[in-house]
Design an enzyme around this catalytic site. Structure first.
Site, PDB file in Angstrom:
ATOM      1  N   ARG A 166       8.517 100.824 134.052  1.00  0.00           N
ATOM      2  CA  ARG A 166       7.526  99.985 133.361  1.00  0.00           C
ATOM      3  C   ARG A 166       7.512 100.220 131.857  1.00  0.00           C
ATOM      4  NH1 ARG A 166       2.531 101.213 137.356  1.00  0.00           N
ATOM      5  NH2 ARG A 166       3.739 103.133 137.622  1.00  0.00           N
ATOM      6  N   LYS A 201      -3.497  86.442 134.146  1.00  0.00           N
ATOM      7  CA  LYS A 201      -4.518  87.477 133.972  1.00  0.00           C
ATOM      8  C   LYS A 201      -4.530  87.982 132.538  1.00  0.00           C
ATOM      9  CE  LYS A 201      -1.155  90.709 135.893  1.00  0.00           C
ATOM     10  NZ  LYS A 201      -0.737  91.448 137.075  1.00  0.00           N
ATOM     11  N   ARG A 247      -5.485  91.295 130.474  1.00  0.00           N
ATOM     12  CA  ARG A 247      -5.811  92.724 130.624  1.00  0.00           C
ATOM     13  C   ARG A 247      -6.685  93.197 129.465  1.00  0.00           C
ATOM     14  NH1 ARG A 247      -2.956  95.656 134.383  1.00  0.00           N
ATOM     15  NH2 ARG A 247      -1.105  94.662 135.278  1.00  0.00           N
TER      16      ARG A 247
END
Length: 533
Positions: free
Chosen positions: A276, A380, A382
């Site tokens: 990530r 979405k 964050r």
């Protein structure tokens, strides 16, 4: 293997009856455990009658497997002895016939490892079913521990086959005229030994013996106990939690193998840690995914096999001399969701980066006969790492069953928020499928408290015991077949194109034939035909 890992195989949600049917050897039909008969005993009858019927078939199965195991061990022993005598005979100037017989025996010994693994797995599966059907789970009266202890001392679980294999391998060099055959060998790291055992069983290739331990100060120590000179060695080691320890263990294992003069080192990394951190999104930060790739290359890895990298461009962090095969785990879940009888299913991408993954999964479901599969995407916002603010939906889910498809579930904050929002948008039922189930921190509690029906993950990362105890919504599928077939194809030089296509990989019949060795002996056309067979 069973002694090393405490006799525990992965508790994966695999339909063993299908697995047995597709992996058993036709020539040995009638010598496998009576799995379906035992299963029928548990589904019919009542009380003591059911127990007696099950016990009878269970004991018959143990006797059947042990008897066949003993006969095959004797057969292998006689075949190897015959070859030894023929080679040592001064009057035998042409040993091609004996060599062909030896290669046939060697192949059968490898196949017999798969036979043992299948039966051991079957007995363990049926033990769990017994406790479940009889209502013994969680009562303290489970029969599984008693049956497990008995299973471990059965003859077919002993070391007789290992001794035969060691003997055959020592004779193999002589049969090949001293040439290098570049055998396929497997070594398991401590990151996911259960998955390594499964892959080993499916390929019919034993795991290399190695001492992997830690010193008192935390240093990792690696010592190989088998000769690997000139061989192709596959290291099965996900860099999951504890990430740094497993990563260091992987690097040192690569180094140990290269220093032992192996021909080819392939790292099978089902879960790629640091994936990530694949870009520089702010000042003064490393691109950790690229740095891990550089470390692996510096140690001398020749190829990497991964499952669902967080970002496809991680493959580019390795140089052109280090191929990376990034497999999609979707094929292992197609049949599972098809059996759920979903109503107007919608595949949901949790973000824009997952659209390609969801599209592949959608096409796979369609090709498997599921009608009316559509797609939607969640947008979405964050507020911080692991904290989701506003959630919007692109697509229609009203009155439909939804499957959220993602690569990683960490703390499950994003997943549970998305599931709750889908329910607010009118979704009928909400499922989730992710390749890597990390389930850190409050993940189990969040999953229990949200509207998700089930969370399906694969065993690229071993499911932590406390997570399994906390949440019964979490189901685990195995990628053992997918990885075993990929290893087989890489070693034999076959195309991997099928493995990257969700539809074809999902329908692929994963054969139980062991990986063929590359023998150099070729005294006649008959010998070549025997080797190919």
């Amino acid at each position: 293997i069973n002694a090393e890992y405490g006799g525990q195989l992965s508790e994966t949600m695999v339909k063993f009856g299908v697995d047995l049917a597709t992996n058993k050897k036709d020539a040995w039909e009638g010598h496998y455990l009576k799995y379906h008969e035992m299963k029928r005993c548990l589904e019919t009858g009542e009380g003591q009658e059911k127990v007696d019927a099950f016990n009878k078939v269970y004991e018959e199965s143990l006797h059947l497997v042990n008897e066949f195991f003993g006969s095959k061990i004797d057969e292998f022993d006689q075949a190897l002895t015959s070859f030894e005598l023929a080679v040592q005979s001064p009057s035998n100037k042409d040993s091609s016939v004996e060599e062909r017989a030896f290669f046939h025996t060697f192949k059968e010994v490898a196949e017999f490892q798969t036979y043992v693994w299948l039966n051991a797995t079957g007995f363990r599966k049926i033990m769990k079913k017994y406790d479940k059907r009889m209502g013994l789970r969680g009562t303290g009266n489970e029969r599984q521990p008693e049956m497990e202890a008995k299973l471990l001392i059965e003859p077919f679980m002993g070391s007789a086959l290992e001794a035969i294999l060691a003997r055959a391998k020592s004779m193999g060099h002589q049969a090949r005229g001293g040439s290098n055959d570049r055998d396929l060998k497997l070594i398991a790291g401590s990151g996911n030994p259960e998955l390594a055992v499964e892959i080993s069983g499916r390929l019919g290739i034993p795991l290399l013996k190695a001492d992997i331990k830690k010193f008192n100060d935390g240093e990792c120590s690696i010592k190989l106990k088998d000769n690997v000179r000139g061989n192709d060695v596959y290291i099965i080691q996900p860099t999951c939690q504890p990430v740094n320890d497993n990563l260091m263990e992987l690097l040192l294992t690569i180094s140990a193998l290269k220093r032992a003069s192996v021909h080819y080192v392939i790292a099978v990394v089902p879960y790629y840690g640091y994936a990530r951190q694949d870009r520089k999104d702010r000042s003064r930060v490393p691109i950790s995914a690229a740095d891990v790739a550089r470390m692996m290359e510096s140690m001398g890895v020749d190829r990497v096999i991964a499952v669902d990298l967080h970002a496809g461009q991680i493959q580019g962090f390795f140089g052109p001399t280090t191929p990376v095969d990034n497999l999609f785990a979707g094929p292992v879940a197609l049949q599972y969701f098809q059996d759920k009888q979903l109503d107007c299913p919608v595949v949901i991408s949790p973000d824009a980066g997952g659209v390609a993954r969801c599209k592949e999964f959608q096409e796979g479901l369609r090709e498997h006969g599921m009608q009316g599969v559509s797609m939607a995407m969640i947008i979405k916002q964050r507020e911080a790492a692991g904290v989701v603010g506003r959630v919007d939906l692109v697509g229609d889910v009203d009155g439909k069953d939804c499957i959220i498809v993602d690569d990683i579930i960490d703390t499950a904050g994003t997943l549970c928020a998305a599931a709750n929002e889908l329910k607010n948008f009118g979704a009928k039922r909400v499922f989730a499928f992710a390749t890597h189930g990390l389930f850190n921190g409050p993940a189990p509690d969040r999953i229990n408290d949200c509207v998700l029906e089930e969370v399906v993950v694969t065993n690229t990362v071993p499911l932590q015991a406390h997570v399994a105890r906390k949440s019964d919504k979490i189901k685990v599928l195995s990628v053992g077949k997918l990885l075993a077939e990929t290893i087989r194809r890489v070693h034999t030089g076959k195309s991997l194109a099928t493995m990257f296509e969700t539809v074809k990989a999902g329908r692929l019949c994963f054969a139980s034939d062991p990986c063929p060795r590359r023998y150099s002996v070729d005294h006649s056309a008959d010998a070549a035909a025997a080797e190919n067979n």
